[in-house]
Motif scaffolding. Structure first.
Motif, PDB file in Angstrom:
ATOM      1  N   ALA A 235      45.700  45.843  35.439  1.00 21.03           N
ATOM      2  CA  ALA A 235      44.333  46.112  35.879  1.00 21.03           C
ATOM      3  C   ALA A 235      43.547  46.875  34.827  1.00 21.03           C
ATOM      4  N   ASP A 236      44.232  47.696  34.022  1.00 17.23           N
ATOM      5  CA  ASP A 236      43.532  48.461  32.990  1.00 17.23           C
ATOM      6  C   ASP A 236      42.958  47.568  31.905  1.00 17.23           C
ATOM      7  N   ALA A 237      43.398  46.308  31.842  1.00 19.47           N
ATOM      8  CA  ALA A 237      42.890  45.383  30.826  1.00 19.47           C
ATOM      9  C   ALA A 237      42.188  44.179  31.434  1.00 19.47           C
ATOM     10  N   SER A 238      42.583  43.787  32.646  1.00 16.87           N
ATOM     11  CA  SER A 238      42.116  42.492  33.149  1.00 16.87           C
ATOM     12  C   SER A 238      41.691  42.525  34.612  1.00 16.87           C
ATOM     13  N   SER A 239      40.931  43.529  35.031  1.00 16.33           N
ATOM     14  CA  SER A 239      40.389  43.496  36.390  1.00 16.33           C
ATOM     15  C   SER A 239      39.245  42.503  36.490  1.00 16.33           C
ATOM     16  N   GLY A 240      38.555  42.290  35.365  1.00 18.76           N
ATOM     17  CA  GLY A 240      37.484  41.301  35.326  1.00 18.76           C
ATOM     18  C   GLY A 240      37.881  40.131  34.452  1.00 18.76           C
ATOM     19  N   LEU A 241      37.557  38.909  34.899  1.00 15.53           N
ATOM     20  CA  LEU A 241      37.893  37.695  34.149  1.00 15.53           C
ATOM     21  C   LEU A 241      36.703  36.746  34.149  1.00 15.53           C
ATOM     22  N   LEU A 242      36.381  36.216  32.971  1.00 13.03           N
ATOM     23  CA  LEU A 242      35.393  35.150  32.811  1.00 13.03           C
ATOM     24  C   LEU A 242      36.026  34.108  31.907  1.00 13.03           C
ATOM     25  N   THR A 243      36.064  32.858  32.351  1.00 10.86           N
ATOM     26  CA  THR A 243      36.821  31.861  31.603  1.00 10.86           C
ATOM     27  C   THR A 243      36.242  30.469  31.795  1.00 10.86           C
ATOM     28  N   PHE A 244      36.492  29.607  30.816  1.00 11.24           N
ATOM     29  CA  PHE A 244      36.240  28.176  30.940  1.00 11.24           C
ATOM     30  C   PHE A 244      37.222  27.449  30.041  1.00 11.24           C
ATOM     31  N   ALA A 245      37.315  26.139  30.220  1.00 10.37           N
ATOM     32  CA  ALA A 245      38.213  25.316  29.406  1.00 10.37           C
ATOM     33  C   ALA A 245      37.461  24.096  28.907  1.00 10.37           C
ATOM     34  N   LEU A 246      38.019  23.442  27.909  1.00 14.72           N
ATOM     35  CA  LEU A 246      37.491  22.173  27.440  1.00 14.72           C
ATOM     36  C   LEU A 246      38.215  21.049  28.168  1.00 14.72           C
ATOM     37  N   PRO A 247      37.519  19.988  28.540  1.00  8.07           N
ATOM     38  CA  PRO A 247      38.195  18.873  29.218  1.00  8.07           C
ATOM     39  C   PRO A 247      39.172  18.193  28.281  1.00  8.07           C
TER      40      PRO A 247
ATOM     41  N   ARG B 273      37.737  42.198  31.245  1.00  7.63           N
ATOM     42  CA  ARG B 273      37.135  43.522  31.372  1.00  7.63           C
ATOM     43  C   ARG B 273      38.121  44.441  32.081  1.00  7.63           C
ATOM     44  N   PRO B 274      38.184  45.712  31.697  1.00  2.92           N
ATOM     45  CA  PRO B 274      39.146  46.639  32.316  1.00  2.92           C
ATOM     46  C   PRO B 274      38.653  47.139  33.672  1.00  2.92           C
ATOM     47  N   GLU B 275      39.557  47.759  34.384  1.00  6.94           N
ATOM     48  CA  GLU B 275      39.251  48.392  35.666  1.00  6.94           C
ATOM     49  C   GLU B 275      38.223  49.506  35.470  1.00  6.94           C
ATOM     50  N   LEU B 276      37.242  49.558  36.366  1.00  5.72           N
ATOM     51  CA  LEU B 276      36.243  50.625  36.352  1.00  5.72           C
ATOM     52  C   LEU B 276      36.400  51.415  37.643  1.00  5.72           C
ATOM     53  N   ILE B 277      37.066  52.555  37.563  1.00  4.80           N
ATOM     54  CA  ILE B 277      37.313  53.380  38.748  1.00  4.80           C
ATOM     55  C   ILE B 277      36.018  54.107  39.097  1.00  4.80           C
ATOM     56  N   GLN B 278      35.573  53.940  40.351  1.00  7.07           N
ATOM     57  CA  GLN B 278      34.318  54.562  40.756  1.00  7.07           C
ATOM     58  C   GLN B 278      34.406  55.038  42.198  1.00  7.07           C
ATOM     59  N   ALA B 279      33.605  56.057  42.506  1.00  2.52           N
ATOM     60  CA  ALA B 279      33.532  56.581  43.867  1.00  2.52           C
ATOM     61  C   ALA B 279      32.346  55.931  44.564  1.00  2.52           C
ATOM     62  N   VAL B 280      32.595  55.305  45.715  1.00  8.36           N
ATOM     63  CA  VAL B 280      31.554  54.630  46.487  1.00  8.36           C
ATOM     64  C   VAL B 280      31.372  55.365  47.805  1.00  8.36           C
ATOM     65  N   ARG B 281      30.106  55.616  48.165  1.00  7.68           N
ATOM     66  CA  ARG B 281      29.781  56.286  49.425  1.00  7.68           C
ATOM     67  C   ARG B 281      29.525  55.222  50.483  1.00  7.68           C
TER      68      ARG B 281
ATOM     69  N   ARG C 270      38.742  46.863  40.168  1.00  7.49           N
ATOM     70  CA  ARG C 270      37.488  46.155  39.972  1.00  7.49           C
ATOM     71  C   ARG C 270      36.899  46.526  38.616  1.00  7.49           C
ATOM     72  N   SER C 271      36.251  45.556  37.976  1.00  7.23           N
ATOM     73  CA  SER C 271      35.559  45.807  36.712  1.00  7.23           C
ATOM     74  C   SER C 271      34.054  45.842  36.948  1.00  7.23           C
ATOM     75  N   ARG C 272      33.305  46.110  35.895  1.00  4.44           N
ATOM     76  CA  ARG C 272      31.867  45.918  35.990  1.00  4.44           C
ATOM     77  C   ARG C 272      31.605  44.454  36.329  1.00  4.44           C
ATOM     78  N   PRO C 273      30.663  44.174  37.222  1.00  2.33           N
ATOM     79  CA  PRO C 273      30.414  42.764  37.581  1.00  2.33           C
ATOM     80  C   PRO C 273      29.817  41.995  36.410  1.00  2.33           C
ATOM     81  N   TRP C 274      30.133  40.723  36.345  1.00  2.12           N
ATOM     82  CA  TRP C 274      29.540  39.842  35.344  1.00  2.12           C
ATOM     83  C   TRP C 274      28.110  39.526  35.763  1.00  2.12           C
ATOM     84  N   THR C 275      27.172  39.669  34.865  1.00  6.25           N
ATOM     85  CA  THR C 275      25.772  39.431  35.191  1.00  6.25           C
ATOM     86  C   THR C 275      25.442  37.948  35.049  1.00  6.25           C
ATOM     87  N   ALA C 276      24.265  37.583  35.571  1.00  4.85           N
ATOM     88  CA  ALA C 276      23.807  36.197  35.417  1.00  4.85           C
ATOM     89  C   ALA C 276      23.680  35.835  33.947  1.00  4.85           C
ATOM     90  N   SER C 277      23.292  36.818  33.118  1.00  9.44           N
ATOM     91  CA  SER C 277      23.180  36.570  31.675  1.00  9.44           C
ATOM     92  C   SER C 277      24.545  36.304  31.058  1.00  9.44           C
TER      93      SER C 277
END
Length: 731
Positions: A406-418, A429-437, A470-477
């Motif tokens: 999780a410290d290296a791969s809590s977030g994943l963005l990927t694609f492949a070639l056909p 993206r690594p894990e982002l530890i955060q406090a949520v109310r 959980r990592s930082r979310p991937w943005t639309a950009s």
């Protein structure tokens, strides 16, 4: 054990009841006869349910109002005409009409009088909306202006997150009320089907959470016998679970205005009244809905501006990465070439690490999981989504084996070639530890069942949770950048494949040219001498003549076979290089069929096969007669080859619209089910035969027919095989 999906399955669109601040009528037929009515009709009109049911609307409303309802139902004009000014029994109402699921529904709300010449309540807000730059600024403007116009105790700017849970991003309230700003609410607080209704209906009012709902009488529709779908009803009553939820929050009345961005429910403008019921007139509700639609457009505009700015800032990086792919050696995987620019490759999506999987080889840069885990992740995504883009900010929640990294791969963005072999890029993206109310414990979003009914949670006390995995979310950009890079990588890969195939085609054409040249000259000589030997001088002894005749015949058959093979190879080259030329001309179909039958006749006679001809219609074709004759000869030859002695072959021709259909049926053993999908493939031969041949006949026949704009197909049964093709008629 409480199953949260019970909330998602609650049939909130068919409650069978309405909120009692108005009346609901279901109308049928040209006369607009009332087939269902809410039981509270007597609270608003001097009429009983039995006075209304099965009566025409004209007996209840004044003639002008009936005409307005009728006009609104024509061509779905209610979208433009609602609300209608309705007069009934001396009273004035706001009328809302719509048709859904085959039912015409009219809803009336009391309206003592309309204000004339009132300026738009959000006129001042519109100028402020135009000046906002960020969604945070937008939220502040929205809640302040909505509270001013609607009069509710509390207004929330509520945003949905990737996983369905929501957060309060802006708030305007009475000073004495406890603040909700910054709190998060579990996804189960607003079930899936409720979110879908919010997406379809821009505004929802609950004027009093304690009011007793009014039943719709009769309960079931007269025309279908089913429940009345109130998905788009203004008065639709409220789920008991939601009413209890409101009570637990200390809310008496509410109004929600949807924020829908690109047909996606982005969030809500949530209006709450804690002290008393709160009725919002239809005119004000329309203004609030307009404000919600305008806010949705502004959210989309802010997102677009941000995306355009980010797109411009990454343009140079995209060009650098594209150049790296184009300039790499032809034998290098284009994704591997990207790793020659690792900083740009990681930075284009703001990741912390990247890996490329090429077959069994794994190459990495930056912060990534171990190679063995990368291979497992790649295989999991491949099985799940193929070569399409996939992104998550909680990989461990979807693929538990990834939790160890999780410290290296809590977030994943990927694609492949056909392609057959795996070629995949993975950003991490690594894990982002955060406090949520949270407004209450998110792990206990519902209470245990009372009897068989699911109950909402009671506690909204502040709950702090440390969120992990959980990592930082991937943005639309980020997603757009990955999508653009995938498109560019596919383009470069296809260019390389095309160049390689062009080289292969040229090499094959050269080989075929040599084969053609080397075979055609001796074949011409063989054929010439064979024909001479088949016509011996009269003085030759009879035995010598027979010997010469037999040898010559064998030479001729071999030569014909060799020439046919050469023609097949040349046609194959033309078809696959998309250079197959036809000499199309108006052609008599009957003559073609009869010529093909004449050619095949000796072979059929030798096996005592009956050939039945059904020329139902033989119009003129737009065709290359030589090529079509070749197709017919091939199909007849195959039919004769596989039909046993004394069998039967049927040739049928008939017009089908603008085409001529020609079929050749035989009474042979048929084609095995496993072979049938492959009969038109290159070099295919029936598994049940060892007969000589190139296996190109049907493949070339298919190419000829398709080049004409026709179709060819095969069917098979225990009674034999059938081949059919169509050709366009002459114009």
């Amino acid at each position: 054990m409480v199953d949260l999906t019970d909330c998602d399955r609650e049939p909130i669109h068919i409650p069978g009841t309405i909120q009692p601040f108005g009346i609901l009528f279901v109308l049928a037929g040209p006369s607009l006869t009332v087939t269902q009515v809410s039981e509270n009709v007597g609270d608003h009109l001097p009429l009983r349910v039995e006075d209304v049911l099965n009566q025409p609307l004209a007996s209840l409303l004044d003639s002008r109002s009936v005409a307005a309802v009728r006009e609104a139902l024509v061509d779905e004009r209610w979208h433009d005409l609602n609300p209608l000014q309705i007069g009934a029994q001396g009273k004035q109402f706001d009328g809302i009409v719509h048709r859904h699921d085959g039912a015409a529904i009219l809803e009336l709300e009391p309206n003592p009088g309309r204000r004339v010449g009132m300026p738009h309540p959000f006129r001042a807000a519109l100028v402020r909306l135009q000046r906002v730059v960020t969604s945070a600024e937008l939220g502040e403007v929205v809640v302040q202006q909505m509270r001013r116009v609607s009069g509710f105790d509390r207004i929330l700017f509520y945003r949905f997150h990737e996983d369905g849970h929501g957060s309060v991003d802006a708030e305007a309230k009475e000073p004495a009320l406890e603040p909700y700003l910054g709190l998060h609410y579990p996804a189960s607080d607003i079930p899936i089907q409720a979110r879908e209704l919010y997406r379809k209906n821009w505004l929802r009012l609950i004027f009093d959470g304690r009011a007793k709902p009014a039943r719709v009488v009769p309960t079931l529709r007269a025309d279908t016998g089913g429940p009345l779908d109130l998905s788009f009803s203004v008065l639709r009553s409220v789920s008991p679970v939601h009413l209890e939820y409101m009570a637990n929050m200390g809310v008496r009345a509410s109004m929600s205005v949807s924020l829908v961005v690109r047909d996606r429910l982005w969030g809500l403008i949530s209006c709450l009244n804690h002290t008393s019921p709160h009725r919002v007139p239809q005119e004000t509700r329309m203004a609030c809905e307009f404000f919600g639609r305008l806010t949705s457009l502004q959210i989309a505009a802010i997102e677009d501006r941000e995306q355009i700015a980010q797109r411009a800032s990454r343009r140079a990086i995209e060009e650098t990465l594209t150049r790296a792919m184009r300039e790499s050696a032809a034998e290098v995987n284009v994704l591997e070439a990207l790793l020659t620019r690792p900083v740009e490759l990681i930075g284009i999506v703001n990741a912390e690490g990247v890996a490329v999987v090429s077959g069994g080889q794994i190459m990495t840069h930056g912060q990534t999981p171990a190679p063995a885990l990368i291979q497992d992740i790649a295989a999991w995504v491949e099985a799940r989504d193929g070569f399409r883009q996939f992104a998550t900010s909680s990989l461990g929640g979807l693929f538990p084996p990834a939790r160890v990294a999780a410290d290296a791969s809590s977030g994943l963005l990927t694609f492949a070639l056909p392609g057959a072999s795996q070629r995949r890029i993975l950003w991490f993206r690594p894990e982002l530890i955060q406090a949520v109310r949270w407004a209450g414990d998110p792990n206990k979003p519902v209470a245990g069942p009372a009897g068989d009914r699911l109950r909402p949670r009671h506690s909204f006390a502040l709950w702090r949770e440390e969120v992990r995995l959980r990592s930082r979310p991937w943005t639309a950009s980020n997603l757009e950048a990955a999508d653009d890079l995938q498109r560019r990588a596919i383009e470069v890969d296809l260019e390389r494949r095309f160049s390689s195939e062009q080289r292969a085609v040229r090499a094959r054409d050269d080989l075929l040219a040599v084969v053609s040249h080397d075979l055609r000259n001796p074949l011409a000589t063989i054929l010439l001498h064979a024909e001479a030997m088949l016509t011996p001088p009269p003085a030759e002894p009879e035995t010598t003549v027979q010997r010469l005749h037999g040898g010559a015949e064998r030479i001729r058959r071999a030569a014909v076979h060799m020439k046919s093979m050469t023609d097949d190879l040349l046609d194959l080259a033309s078809i696959e290089a998309h250079r197959f030329a036809l000499r199309v001309q108006p052609t008599e179909s009957r003559g073609l069929i009869e010529e093909a039958l004449q050619i095949a006749s000796p072979q059929a006679d030798a096996k005592r096969i009956t050939v039945e001809v059904q020329l139902i219609d033989t119009p003129r074709l737009e065709a290359d007669p030589e090529r079509i004759l070749r197709v017919l000869s091939n199909l007849l030859g195959n039919a004769i080859k596989f039909t046993p002695e004394r069998g039967k072959i049927t040739v049928r021709a008939e017009r089908r619209g603008d085409d001529l259909s020609i079929a050749v049926d035989d009474t042979g053993p048929g084609i095995p089910a496993d072979d049938l999908p492959h009969v038109f493939e290159r070099y295919w031969k029936a598994s049940a035969t060892r007969s000589p041949g190139s296996g190109l006949g049907l493949y070339i026949a298919s190419g000829i027919i398709e080049a004409h704009g026709g179709k060819i197909w095969a069917k098979s049964s225990s009674g034999g095989a059938s081949f059919t093709f169509t050709l366009p008629l002459a114009r």
